[in-house]
Structure formats: C-alpha cells, structure tokens
Write a protein that holds these residues in place. Structure first.
Motif, PDB file in Angstrom:
ATOM      1  N   PRO A 286       0.801  -1.229   0.000  1.00  0.00           N
ATOM      2  CA  PRO A 286       0.000   0.000   0.000  1.00  0.00           C
ATOM      3  C   PRO A 286       0.836   1.284   0.000  1.00  0.00           C
ATOM      4  O   PRO A 286       0.379   2.316  -0.483  1.00  0.00           O
ATOM      5  CB  PRO A 286      -0.813  -0.120   1.296  1.00  0.00           C
ATOM      6  N   LYS A 287       2.047   1.211   0.564  1.00  0.00           N
ATOM      7  CA  LYS A 287       2.901   2.403   0.561  1.00  0.00           C
ATOM      8  C   LYS A 287       3.211   2.864  -0.866  1.00  0.00           C
ATOM      9  O   LYS A 287       3.404   4.053  -1.099  1.00  0.00           O
ATOM     10  CB  LYS A 287       4.219   2.118   1.291  1.00  0.00           C
TER      11      LYS A 287
ATOM     12  N   SER B 298      -5.062   0.316  -3.341  1.00  0.00           N
ATOM     13  CA  SER B 298      -5.332  -0.690  -2.312  1.00  0.00           C
ATOM     14  C   SER B 298      -6.787  -0.685  -1.867  1.00  0.00           C
ATOM     15  O   SER B 298      -7.306  -1.707  -1.403  1.00  0.00           O
ATOM     16  CB  SER B 298      -4.421  -0.448  -1.097  1.00  0.00           C
ATOM     17  N   VAL B 299      -7.459   0.450  -2.013  1.00  0.00           N
ATOM     18  CA  VAL B 299      -8.859   0.556  -1.611  1.00  0.00           C
ATOM     19  C   VAL B 299      -9.717  -0.451  -2.377  1.00  0.00           C
ATOM     20  O   VAL B 299     -10.745  -0.916  -1.883  1.00  0.00           O
ATOM     21  CB  VAL B 299      -9.368   1.994  -1.843  1.00  0.00           C
TER      22      VAL B 299
ATOM     23  N   ILE C  47      -9.105   6.156   3.919  1.00  0.00           N
ATOM     24  CA  ILE C  47      -9.008   4.696   3.862  1.00  0.00           C
ATOM     25  C   ILE C  47      -7.639   4.265   3.366  1.00  0.00           C
ATOM     26  O   ILE C  47      -7.025   3.353   3.915  1.00  0.00           O
ATOM     27  CB  ILE C  47     -10.121   4.117   2.962  1.00  0.00           C
ATOM     28  N   SER C  48      -7.127   4.932   2.320  1.00  0.00           N
ATOM     29  CA  SER C  48      -5.813   4.567   1.783  1.00  0.00           C
ATOM     30  C   SER C  48      -4.717   4.813   2.812  1.00  0.00           C
ATOM     31  O   SER C  48      -3.750   4.055   2.905  1.00  0.00           O
ATOM     32  CB  SER C  48      -5.528   5.349   0.498  1.00  0.00           C
ATOM     33  N   SER C  49      -4.862   5.864   3.627  1.00  0.00           N
ATOM     34  CA  SER C  49      -3.902   6.118   4.712  1.00  0.00           C
ATOM     35  C   SER C  49      -3.943   4.984   5.733  1.00  0.00           C
ATOM     36  O   SER C  49      -2.903   4.573   6.266  1.00  0.00           O
ATOM     37  CB  SER C  49      -4.236   7.446   5.399  1.00  0.00           C
ATOM     38  N   GLY C  50      -5.145   4.445   5.967  1.00  0.00           N
ATOM     39  CA  GLY C  50      -5.276   3.307   6.878  1.00  0.00           C
ATOM     40  C   GLY C  50      -4.563   2.076   6.352  1.00  0.00           C
ATOM     41  O   GLY C  50      -3.968   1.309   7.117  1.00  0.00           O
TER      42      GLY C  50
ATOM     43  N   SER D 212     -16.143  12.551  -0.815  1.00  0.00           N
ATOM     44  CA  SER D 212     -15.839  11.210  -1.298  1.00  0.00           C
ATOM     45  C   SER D 212     -14.336  11.025  -1.442  1.00  0.00           C
ATOM     46  O   SER D 212     -13.782   9.985  -1.087  1.00  0.00           O
ATOM     47  CB  SER D 212     -16.525  10.970  -2.648  1.00  0.00           C
ATOM     48  N   LYS D 213     -13.663  12.044  -1.984  1.00  0.00           N
ATOM     49  CA  LYS D 213     -12.205  11.974  -2.132  1.00  0.00           C
ATOM     50  C   LYS D 213     -11.537  11.898  -0.761  1.00  0.00           C
ATOM     51  O   LYS D 213     -10.541  11.199  -0.583  1.00  0.00           O
ATOM     52  CB  LYS D 213     -11.700  13.207  -2.893  1.00  0.00           C
ATOM     53  N   LYS D 214     -12.103  12.610   0.206  1.00  0.00           N
ATOM     54  CA  LYS D 214     -11.555  12.595   1.558  1.00  0.00           C
ATOM     55  C   LYS D 214     -11.671  11.202   2.170  1.00  0.00           C
ATOM     56  O   LYS D 214     -10.746  10.716   2.840  1.00  0.00           O
ATOM     57  CB  LYS D 214     -12.305  13.614   2.431  1.00  0.00           C
ATOM     58  N   VAL D 215     -12.807  10.543   1.921  1.00  0.00           N
ATOM     59  CA  VAL D 215     -13.012   9.193   2.438  1.00  0.00           C
ATOM     60  C   VAL D 215     -11.972   8.244   1.867  1.00  0.00           C
ATOM     61  O   VAL D 215     -11.335   7.468   2.596  1.00  0.00           O
ATOM     62  CB  VAL D 215     -14.434   8.691   2.099  1.00  0.00           C
TER      63      VAL D 215
END
Length: 349
Positions: free
Chosen positions: A33-34, A40-41, A242-245, A235-238
């Motif tokens: 994911p990095k 990855s979402v 998630i990608s940061s998670g 939506s972009k923020k979500v």
C-alpha cells in the motif's frame, strides 16, 4: 460485437470494466500500500467484483453469447482467489478438534452504548459460555469480571495504566511470557490498535498465540459522513482516509511478521485484521505459511463484520501447518459489529 444490440454493447462495456478491475484485484495482495495506497482501496470491493462477474457470465450464458468467456476465464484464473470469499457448503464427517479457539471483537461490551439493546455483556458472556472455547481472544475489550474469573490464565493489555479498554487473551492453559508489540510506540496508529502474544502450554506442547487488531479503515463511519458519496470532495476525503489506513496496516503487518519470524514455536494467529483476505495485509501475515481456518473448513460467505448486504470477512484464525483444523464456525449474533468465530483444532501426529 456487430451482432449485439446497443443495450448488449453497453452491458459488455460494463462487463469489460469490471473484469479488468477484478484482474487488477488479483495482483493487489502483492502490491505494498505504501507504493500505491489509493489502488489498495479496491481490495474492499473484491466481493462485489466477483459477484458482478458471475452475474455477467450468467447473463451471457442465458443468451448463448460468446461474451460469457470474458468473465468465465477471469473467474477460472482466480478460482483460488474466490475460495477465500465463498466456500461451498458440504457435509463433513470430521469431528470437532481436541482444542478450540474463539475470536471476538466485542465493541467494548456496549460500554459506548452503540446499541439500545440491553444486557449486552451478559449476552456476550452467554455466547462464550455456550461454545466454551479453550482459548479466547478479544479485541476492543472492556473490563469483564465474569470472564476474568472464568478463565484461570489471562493476558490483558489495556490502552494505558488508567484505562479499562484494550485487548485480551483468556486461556484454560498456562501462559508463559506476555508481550505487546505496541503499535502506538512506533506511531503506526493511535492507542486503539495493537498486537499481543503469549506462549501457551497445551499439555506437553508449547505454541505461540497472537491476538492482532490492525488499524481500522473506518469505512462505515466515513461513508455515513458523506451521505452515500453524494459530495465529490467528501468522497475523495473518504478514499484518502481509507488509503492512509492501508499504509498504517502495512507498517503494523511488517512488525507482526518480524515477530513471527523470531518464534521457535508453532503459531496460531487470531484477531481482527480490519481488512479482507484479498489484501496485502492478510497476505503479508499469512505469507503462504499459515492455514486459514475458513478456507479449510468454512462454508458460505462467513461474513464476520455486520455490514448490511455486503459480505466482509475481516476476522481470522490462521494456524501453522503442525495443526489439523477440524472445524470452523461463524456465530451470527447481533451483540457487536463483529461476529465471533470458533475454530477447533488438533496437533497432527
């Protein structure tokens, strides 16, 4: 294509897009994911992609069109991939194993009052009593005097010295040594996620047991905030959150994997991964070494997270190959946002 109506051409165009997405999903477990956090979402949508391609295949099959080959070939190629999602129910003659382990994210026994249903702690205790597992691992644990009296051996790691929230391992067998990997020390996450492990003395054998709670992606919380993605900016923020998670999960999984490599004992991994069996997180920890109890003995979708109409299996039992997995069960009770899973096992001769 020339013989297709405009409607069928539209259907095949959508079919092609989702087929390509599924092919991409096959490679996601191998992509850290990095490197590509946004891609990855897509792992969260793999169940939908599999079902959609199956529907497209059936659509073309009923119409006797060769376009059915697109989804058919892709599903055949990814057959092993799909087995992590659904297992055909069958009658097994195997008996329950000699030992049993349960994992349950109990959502603090409703301490935060997420549901108005009464007596949640007592109801969860009753579920545990009915299965009576030899080993019990709990995420989002909140102090429970009944369980602490029920089991003679325990390892409870609270968020802090003053907190009553954390993770727990309960056992009917002696525990030797207790270690916390302390994700928060490395700034991998907040204090709510962690991995703990202990060595369990089962008769004459010693095994290492992990209870893992990886970083939450907070999918349901974020979706509710953006009113079903009607606002593009939100939506972009979500997606970004998630990608940061996913990136945090990778850091945590790497730390767990290093700990696993240092163990001289056979291992059982139990916990809430907050991600699916199609993710890099799952693959990195399992690493083709461990048996997935659901893949071995499960049936149906066996969703472990209570998300309406969307099957998500994010809680796992992974066992070393020295163990024989005899049975697996997802217990569908509405006392948390997760369902408990129960696996019975034995030592191979």
């Amino acid at each position: 294509m020339k013989k297709l109506s405009w409607f069928d051409k539209l259907i095949f165009f959508l079919n092609s897009l989702l087929a390509i997405a599924l092919i991409l999903a096959y490679f996601l477990p191998y992509i850290p994911p990095k490197s590509y956090p946004l891609i990855s979402v897509l792992t969260l949508g793999v169940p939908i992609l599999i079902i959609a391609n199956l529907v497209f295949f059936l659509y073309w099959l009923l119409r006797m069109k060769r376009q059915m080959l697109l989804s058919l070939i892709i599903m055949i190629v990814g057959f092993g991939f799909a087995s992590k999602f659904y297992k055909w129910p069958f009658t097994s003659e195997d008996r329950a194993g000699k030992y049993s382990i349960m994992n349950y994210n109990v959502r603090m026994f409703n301490k935060s009052v997420w549901t108005e249903e009464e007596n949640i702690p007592e109801k969860i205790n009753a579920v545990i009593d009915e299965s009576d597992p030899d080993i019990l691992t709990i995420e989002e644990y909140y102090k429970n005097e009944y369980l602490e009296k029920k089991y003679p051996f325990k390892f409870i790691k609270y968020r802090s010295e003053r907190s009553s929230f954390g993770q727990a391992i309960f056992s009917k067998f002696p525990l030797i040594g207790k270690t916390s990997l302390d994700f928060n020390v490395d700034d991998f996450t907040g204090d709510n996620n962690n991995a703990i492990f202990t060595d369990v003395l089962i008769e004459e054998d010693t095994i290492r047991l992990y209870n893992i709670h990886f970083q939450s992606l907070k999918v349901t919380e974020d979706v509710q905030e953006v009113d079903n993605f009607k606002d593009k900016q939100e939506s972009k923020k979500v997606v970004k959150n998630i990608s940061s998670g996913f990136v945090r999960q990778q850091n945590q999984a790497e730390k767990v994997y290093q700990s696993i490599r240092e163990s001289a004992y056979p291992i059982i991994i139990s916990g809430d991964f907050n991600n699916t069996a199609f993710s890099h997180t799952y693959k990195h920890v399992r690493n083709d070494r461990f048996q997935d109890a659901f893949v071995k003995k499960g049936a149906g979708f066996s969703s472990t997270y209570n998300l309406n109409y969307f099957p998500l299996r994010i809680d796992f039992h992974l066992l070393d190959t020295v163990f024989e997995i005899n049975s697996y069960e997802r217990i569908k009770v509405p006392y948390s946002d997760h369902y408990p899973i129960l696996t019975t096992f034995s030592f191979k001769n």
